[in-house]
Design a protein around this motif. Structure first.
Motif, short mmCIF file in Angstrom:
data_model
loop_
_atom_site.label_atom_id
_atom_site.label_comp_id
_atom_site.label_asym_id
_atom_site.label_seq_id
_atom_site.Cartn_x
_atom_site.Cartn_y
_atom_site.Cartn_z
N LYS A 147 -7.79 4.73 -6.84
CA LYS A 147 -6.81 5.53 -7.56
C LYS A 147 -6.88 5.24 -9.07
CE LYS A 147 -5.06 7.31 -3.73
NZ LYS A 147 -5.80 6.87 -2.53
N SER A 182 0.86 -1.19 0.00
CA SER A 182 0.00 0.00 0.00
C SER A 182 0.89 1.24 0.00
CB SER A 182 -0.89 0.04 1.26
OG SER A 182 -0.09 0.13 2.41
N CYS A 183 0.27 2.37 -0.25
CA CYS A 183 1.00 3.64 -0.12
C CYS A 183 1.30 3.88 1.35
CB CYS A 183 0.14 4.77 -0.69
SG CYS A 183 0.87 6.40 -0.55
N PHE A 199 -1.94 2.29 -5.23
CA PHE A 199 -2.75 1.59 -6.24
C PHE A 199 -3.99 1.01 -5.58
CE2 PHE A 199 1.81 1.15 -7.39
CZ PHE A 199 1.80 2.16 -8.34
N THR A 229 -5.23 16.07 4.50
CA THR A 229 -4.69 14.89 3.83
C THR A 229 -5.24 13.63 4.48
OG1 THR A 229 -2.64 13.77 3.10
CG2 THR A 229 -2.61 14.76 5.28
N GLU A 241 -5.41 -3.23 -3.38
CA GLU A 241 -4.53 -2.58 -2.41
C GLU A 241 -3.12 -2.70 -2.95
OE1 GLU A 241 -5.44 -1.18 0.51
OE2 GLU A 241 -7.37 -2.09 1.05
N ALA A 248 0.35 9.64 -3.63
CA ALA A 248 -0.68 8.60 -3.71
C ALA A 248 -1.64 8.83 -4.87
CB ALA A 248 -1.46 8.54 -2.40
N GLN A 249 -1.99 10.11 -5.10
CA GLN A 249 -3.00 10.44 -6.12
C GLN A 249 -2.36 10.92 -7.42
OE1 GLN A 249 -5.57 13.37 -4.27
NE2 GLN A 249 -5.75 12.19 -2.39
N SER A 284 -2.83 8.33 6.62
CA SER A 284 -1.56 7.61 6.47
C SER A 284 -0.37 8.54 6.31
CB SER A 284 -1.63 6.67 5.27
OG SER A 284 -2.60 5.68 5.50
N THR A 285 -0.58 9.70 5.72
CA THR A 285 0.51 10.67 5.55
C THR A 285 1.14 10.95 6.92
OG1 THR A 285 -0.97 11.73 3.93
CG2 THR A 285 1.10 12.85 4.42
N VAL A 320 1.99 16.65 -0.20
CA VAL A 320 0.91 15.82 -0.72
C VAL A 320 0.39 16.51 -1.98
CG1 VAL A 320 -1.35 14.80 -0.25
CG2 VAL A 320 0.29 15.09 1.61
N TYR A 356 -11.57 14.95 3.21
CA TYR A 356 -10.96 14.79 4.52
C TYR A 356 -11.55 15.68 5.61
CZ TYR A 356 -7.28 12.97 1.46
OH TYR A 356 -6.59 12.28 0.51
C1 LIG Z 1 -4.94 6.95 -1.02
C2 LIG Z 1 -4.02 7.78 -0.24
C3 LIG Z 1 -3.12 7.25 0.69
C4 LIG Z 1 -3.14 5.81 1.12
O1 LIG Z 1 -2.97 4.91 0.11
P1 LIG Z 1 -3.11 3.35 0.42
O2 LIG Z 1 -2.52 2.70 -0.79
O3 LIG Z 1 -4.57 3.07 0.58
O4 LIG Z 1 -2.34 3.06 1.65
C5 LIG Z 1 -2.21 8.08 1.31
N1 LIG Z 1 -2.18 9.39 1.04
C6 LIG Z 1 -3.03 9.96 0.17
C7 LIG Z 1 -2.93 11.43 -0.10
C8 LIG Z 1 -4.00 9.18 -0.48
O5 LIG Z 1 -4.85 9.76 -1.33
#
Ligand SMILES: *Cc1c(COP(=O)(O)O)cnc(C)c1O
Length: 371
Positions: A181, A54-55, A177, A80, A187, A154-155, A83-84, A126, A320
């Motif tokens: 996205k 995953s990202c 991915f 954001t 995932e 990620a995007q 996860s960031t 981001v 968000y």
């Molecule tokens: C989708 C997304 C993530 C997380 O991606 P995953 O592959 O679901 O872990 C993190 N940061 C941003 C900005 C996102 O849009």
């Protein structure tokens, strides 16, 4: 009901998965993983990449690679995905949130420098909606203060800044991915390691803290536990699926761009009349059509608009809740008001955007809304 998102399947995914099964190696770092790596290294000229599950995982790897530890501060936008921030909080870092720009949900580059102190270790940018942050400006700040840049891209698959692919600016960059996205495998993610002296350690962290990759290349005669790490590499099933998408990425991006442009052209007048703002794409950015959003006049207008679309069979969604106001972090936040970020939390709404979407019924429903 027109859904907000529908993952696109090119048709080759199952064939490649079948082939991966026939090859008999389903754990990570097999033939399809290598094909995906080669794709990114040749298409985007990334010097070194590693597929991740995953990202989120790619960002966690970035935090480990930068030796982030308790007491360190990391600067990033408040508007954001969790996860960031989470990736760095897991290592004990304190997050200093930056407000968004007034013309775009991306971080206000001019608000970064005021947050830098002796504890600052990194700036995480981001590229919201795949629209580039002003990387020249951020690079200058990072150089002046000797800070690492991490791109949460990620995007941002296929998007550029002044003609250069996003993901090539940070010491480390992370792509997603996830099925929402542009290019997806359910995932999945990717870590780009642009900084040469982080590349060897990245591979070790990726392989559970072992030097297994070097062993399989014949560079060492036995492998063992040499560092911290985790199971960050995806199975060959995911990589096979993803490779099918990568091969068709040009077609996918083109189709999404056509939908994005139809929205933009056909909604422009309507939006101006109602005080709704359409996305702003700065001159230095090429948009990858990841997202089409509307920035409403106020929260009430957004609520009514979402209701109106729902009544006309269209599922539109907001985005968000800014992280400085999240249940987990608001008490840890330094208390600064982040006004622009709050405005996007309250007023932004995203329209359906996926490969198979016919945007006309969505546009028609929007044009029928007039307050
Ligand atoms: C989708 C997304 C993530 C997380 O991606 P995953 O592959 O679901 O872990 C993190 N940061 C941003 C900005 C996102 O849009």
């Amino acid at each position: 009901m027109i859904p907000f998102n529908k993952p696109y399947i090119t048709g080759k995914e199952l064939r490649y998965i079948e082939d991966a099964v026939a090859r008999g190696q389903l754990s990570g770092n097999g033939d399809y993983t290598k094909k995906c790596h080669a794709y990114f290294e040749s298409t985007f000229r990334f010097p070194k990449v590693l597929l991740t599950t995953s990202c989120t995982d790619a960002l966690e790897m970035a935090a480990i690679l930068l030796h982030i530890q308790p007491g360190d501060e990391v600067i990033m936008p408040a508007y954001t995905f969790v996860s960031t921030a989470n990736a760095f909080v897991l290592r004990g870092a304190t997050i200093r949130f930056v407000d968004s720009r007034s013309d775009h949900p991306g971080m206000d580059e001019h608000a970064i420098e005021a947050l830098i102190n002796d504890n600052t270790k990194a700036i995480v940018v981001v590229h919201y909606a795949g629209v580039a942050c002003d990387m020249d400006l951020i690079q200058k700040i990072a150089d002046t203060h000797n800070l690492a840049i991490v791109e949460d891209a990620a995007q941002a698959f296929g998007a550029t800044y002044k003609g250069k692919p996003l993901g090539s600016f940070g010491a480390l960059s992370a792509f997603s991915f996830h099925e929402t996205k542009n290019i997806q495998c359910g995932e999945g993610g990717l870590l780009v390691i642009n900084e040469e002296n982080l590349q060897a350690r990245a591979e070790i962290i990726w392989e559970k803290g072992t030097n297994r990759s070097a062993f399989f290349r014949g560079e060492i005669d036995k492998y063992g536990w040499v560092d911290i790490g985790s199971s960050f590499l995806p199975s060959e099933l995911n990589a096979a699926y993803l490779f099918a998408q990568l091969e068709e990425s040009e077609r996918i991006q083109k189709q999404r761009t056509a939908i994005w442009e139809a929205y933009y052209k056909q909604l422009k007048e309507w939006a101006a009349r109602l005080g709704i703002q359409l996305p702003v794409i700065p001159d230095y950015a090429i948009n990858n059509a990841h997202m089409f959003y509307l920035f409403c006049r106020d929260n009430e207008q957004r609520t009514r608009l979402i209701q109106h679309l729902k009544a006309h069979g269209v599922h539109a969604v907001f985005h968000y809740l800014s992280l400085h106001e999240s249940p987990f972090y608001y008490k840890k936040h330094d208390g600064r008001a982040l006004q622009n970020s709050d405005q996007y939390t309250e007023r932004l709404v995203r329209l359906p955007l996926y490969y198979e979407l016919d945007p006309q019924p969505v546009i028609k429903a929007l044009l029928g809304y007039d307050s």
